[in-house]
Scaffold this motif. Structure first.
Motif, PDB file in Angstrom:
ATOM      1  N   GLU A 174     -31.514  11.506  44.431  1.00  0.00           N
ATOM      2  CA  GLU A 174     -31.454  10.052  44.284  1.00  0.00           C
ATOM      3  C   GLU A 174     -30.138   9.537  44.844  1.00  0.00           C
ATOM      4  O   GLU A 174     -29.074   9.885  44.346  1.00  0.00           O
ATOM      5  N   THR A 175     -30.204   8.734  45.871  1.00  0.00           N
ATOM      6  CA  THR A 175     -28.987   8.188  46.476  1.00  0.00           C
ATOM      7  C   THR A 175     -28.796   6.715  46.129  1.00  0.00           C
ATOM      8  O   THR A 175     -27.752   6.140  46.397  1.00  0.00           O
ATOM      9  N   ASP A 176     -29.784   6.098  45.528  1.00  0.00           N
ATOM     10  CA  ASP A 176     -29.674   4.722  45.085  1.00  0.00           C
ATOM     11  C   ASP A 176     -29.077   4.708  43.681  1.00  0.00           C
ATOM     12  O   ASP A 176     -29.359   5.581  42.860  1.00  0.00           O
ATOM     13  N   GLU A 177     -28.215   3.723  43.400  1.00  0.00           N
ATOM     14  CA  GLU A 177     -27.538   3.669  42.101  1.00  0.00           C
ATOM     15  C   GLU A 177     -28.529   3.653  40.944  1.00  0.00           C
ATOM     16  O   GLU A 177     -28.382   4.393  39.962  1.00  0.00           O
ATOM     17  N   THR A 178     -29.562   2.830  41.036  1.00  0.00           N
ATOM     18  CA  THR A 178     -30.557   2.747  39.969  1.00  0.00           C
ATOM     19  C   THR A 178     -31.271   4.076  39.787  1.00  0.00           C
ATOM     20  O   THR A 178     -31.495   4.536  38.666  1.00  0.00           O
ATOM     21  N   ALA A 179     -31.598   4.716  40.902  1.00  0.00           N
ATOM     22  CA  ALA A 179     -32.275   6.009  40.837  1.00  0.00           C
ATOM     23  C   ALA A 179     -31.367   7.078  40.232  1.00  0.00           C
ATOM     24  O   ALA A 179     -31.818   7.929  39.467  1.00  0.00           O
ATOM     25  N   CYS A 180     -30.063   7.040  40.568  1.00  0.00           N
ATOM     26  CA  CYS A 180     -29.106   7.990  39.997  1.00  0.00           C
ATOM     27  C   CYS A 180     -29.039   7.835  38.478  1.00  0.00           C
ATOM     28  O   CYS A 180     -29.006   8.814  37.734  1.00  0.00           O
ATOM     29  N   GLU A 181     -29.006   6.590  38.030  1.00  0.00           N
ATOM     30  CA  GLU A 181     -28.939   6.346  36.598  1.00  0.00           C
ATOM     31  C   GLU A 181     -30.222   6.810  35.914  1.00  0.00           C
ATOM     32  O   GLU A 181     -30.176   7.364  34.810  1.00  0.00           O
ATOM     33  N   LYS A 182     -31.349   6.614  36.578  1.00  0.00           N
ATOM     34  CA  LYS A 182     -32.612   7.067  35.999  1.00  0.00           C
ATOM     35  C   LYS A 182     -32.660   8.583  35.899  1.00  0.00           C
ATOM     36  O   LYS A 182     -33.230   9.144  34.955  1.00  0.00           O
ATOM     37  N   SER A 183     -32.066   9.258  36.865  1.00  0.00           N
ATOM     38  CA  SER A 183     -32.007  10.716  36.824  1.00  0.00           C
ATOM     39  C   SER A 183     -31.190  11.174  35.625  1.00  0.00           C
ATOM     40  O   SER A 183     -31.581  12.085  34.886  1.00  0.00           O
ATOM     41  N   ALA A 184     -30.035  10.535  35.407  1.00  0.00           N
ATOM     42  CA  ALA A 184     -29.210  10.850  34.239  1.00  0.00           C
ATOM     43  C   ALA A 184     -29.962  10.520  32.957  1.00  0.00           C
ATOM     44  O   ALA A 184     -29.929  11.282  31.983  1.00  0.00           O
ATOM     45  N   GLU A 185     -30.645   9.381  32.962  1.00  0.00           N
ATOM     46  CA  GLU A 185     -31.397   8.960  31.775  1.00  0.00           C
ATOM     47  C   GLU A 185     -32.490   9.960  31.426  1.00  0.00           C
ATOM     48  O   GLU A 185     -32.655  10.348  30.270  1.00  0.00           O
ATOM     49  N   ARG A 186     -33.234  10.406  32.421  1.00  0.00           N
ATOM     50  CA  ARG A 186     -34.302  11.372  32.169  1.00  0.00           C
ATOM     51  C   ARG A 186     -33.757  12.649  31.548  1.00  0.00           C
ATOM     52  O   ARG A 186     -34.310  13.170  30.578  1.00  0.00           O
ATOM     53  N   SER A 187     -32.665  13.150  32.128  1.00  0.00           N
ATOM     54  CA  SER A 187     -32.122  14.416  31.680  1.00  0.00           C
ATOM     55  C   SER A 187     -31.526  14.307  30.271  1.00  0.00           C
ATOM     56  O   SER A 187     -31.791  15.151  29.405  1.00  0.00           O
ATOM     57  N   LEU A 188     -30.732  13.267  30.026  1.00  0.00           N
ATOM     58  CA  LEU A 188     -30.100  13.103  28.716  1.00  0.00           C
ATOM     59  C   LEU A 188     -31.120  12.754  27.635  1.00  0.00           C
ATOM     60  O   LEU A 188     -31.023  13.225  26.494  1.00  0.00           O
TER      61      LEU A 188
END
Length: 327
Positions: free
Chosen positions: A76-90
Motif C-alpha cells: 500500500e503506497t497510498d496514505e489511506t491504504a497504509c493506515e488500513k493495513s495497520a488497522e487490519r493488523s492491529l
C-alpha cells in the motif's frame, strides 16, 4: 508463498502458529526459523486463527499470536491504504487477544513488520502512519486508571512483505508473577519522543520484565543507537552497533538493580538469544564481529531489514533470564 504452502501441507508444522517474514537472513542460509517452545507439558492448549494459547499446571497462561501472508496483496503506497493495513493488523491482534481472554496489558512483546517502513505515502512516512494508528488503538484498549504509562516491549521493523504483519507473545497468571515495563535512564521513553524526532511517538517500552519470586524473563525491545531521543554515530556502523549494545547493557543493569536481580560479571551472560537487524548487507561482517564479542556464542539471527529511522543502520532485540539476588 512457497514457504507458506510448505508449512500448510506439513502434518505437524501446520498445527504451529507461523508468521512468515520476508527479511533475508545474512550468512549461509536462505531461510531461518525462530521457534518458541515451552519445556513444561501443558495442562491445556487451544488453537484459533493461527494462534495458540497454552495453560500450564500452575494456572499461568501463554498466548502466541501469529499472522499469515495475504495472497494477492500489494504494497500500500497510498496514505489511506497504509493506515488500513495497520488497522487490519492491529485489529486482528486485539481480536485474537480477546478471543483467548487476554487484554492489552497482558502483552509482553509485539513485533510489527512494516513494508517500506521509511518510505512515503502522500508525503507521510509509512512508520509515522503506522504509529498514528497504533496510538489510536492502544489508547482505546489501555486501562485509563493505570497510574503510569504501560506499553508492551516492541520491535517495529522493515520487511519485504506486502502489508503490515504482527506477531506477539502475551502472558497472564494468578501466581505471584508480575510484569514491569522497563526504561533506560539514558534514553527518553519512546512514547515521549519530541515531534522533531518522531511526528507520532512510537508507543512502546524499552523492555518488559516478567518477574517471579526466584527469577525474571526479560524481553528487550528493538534497540538502536539512540541517546536521549537523538540518533548518534550517524554513518558509522561500528559506532552504532557498539552504542546499541551499550544501551541494552545499561537497560539490563538498571533493571537488575531495580528488581533485585543477580547481575553477572558480564551482563551479556544473561542474554539467551538475539535478533540483529542490519540495513545494509555490506555491514554484516562488522556488526557480526562486534556482536560476537559481546554476546558470545548464544544463538543470534542476523537479517537484512530497514530500520525505523533513515539514519539508523542497525537494531538489536533480545531475550534474557536473570535470577533473584540472594541479598
Amino acid at each position: 508463498m512457497t514457504l507458506r504452502h510448505t508449512i500448510k501441507a506439513h502434518e505437524k508444522l501446520s498445527a504451529i502458529p507461523a508468521t512468515i517474514v520476508v527479511q533475508p537472513p545474512l550468512g549461509a542460509y536462505g531461510v531461518s526459523a525462530l521457534v518458541w517452545y515451552i519445556t513444561e507439558i501443558p495442562a491445556r492448549k487451544a488453537h484459533n486463527n493461527n494462534c495458540m494459547a497454552v495453560e500450564l499446571k500452575t494456572g499461568s497462561q501463554w498466548l502466541f499470536i501469529s499472522q499469515d501472508i495475504d495472497a494477492g496483496q500489494t504494497i500500500e503506497t497510498d496514505e489511506t491504504a497504509c493506515e488500513k493495513s495497520a488497522e487490519r493488523s492491529l485489529t486482528a491482534l486485539f481480536n485474537d487477544l480477546e478471543h483467548f481472554g487476554f487484554n492489552f496489558h497482558d502483552l509482553l512483546h509485539a513485533w510489527y513488520y512494516i513494508p517500506q517502513i521509511t518510505g512515503y505515502a502522500n508525503q507521510k512516512e509509512r512508520y509515522q502512519i503506522f504509529n498514528k494508528y497504533r496510538k489510536k488503538i492502544y489508547t482505546e484498549r489501555s486501562d485509563p486508571d493505570r497510574p503510569v504509562a504501560f506499553f508492551p516491549a516492541s520491535t517495529g521493523i522493515g520487511c519485504d512483505n506486502l502489508c503490515v504483519r504482527t506477531s506477539a507473545v502475551a502472558f497472564k497468571s494468578n501466581a505471584p508473577v508480575s510484569a514491569h515495563a522497563m526504561e533506560n535512564e539514558h534514553q527518553v521513553p519512546a512514547y515521549e519522543y519530541p515531534q522533531l524526532e518522531s511526528i507520532e511517538p512510537p508507543l512502546f517500552s524499552r523492555g518488559m520484565c516478567l518477574r517471579s519470586k526466584k527469577s525474571a524473563m526479560i524481553f528487550v525491545s528493538g534497540t538502536a543507537s539512540i541517546l536521549d531521543a537523538k540518533t548518534v554515530c550517524e554513518n558509522d556502523i561500528a559506532g552504532q552497533t557498539r552504542q546499541t549494545i551499550k544501551n541494552i547493557h545499561g537497560l539490563l543493569l538498571q533493571n537488575a538493580i531495580k528488581h533485585r536481580l543477580s547481575s553477572p560479571v558480564k551482563i551479556g551472560e544473561s542474554i539467551q538469544y538475539a535478533t540483529v537487524y542490519i540495513k545494509q548487507e555490506a555491514d554484516y561482517p562488522v556488526v557480526k564481529e562486534i556482536c560476537r564479542k559481546f554476546f558470545g556464542n548464544i544463538p543470534i539471527l542476523f537479517v537484512k531489514a530497514d530500520i525505523c529511522r533513515s539514519n539508523l543502520l542497525v537494531e538489536i532485540e533480545c531475550i534474557c533470564c536473570m535470577y533473584a539476588s540472594q541479598v
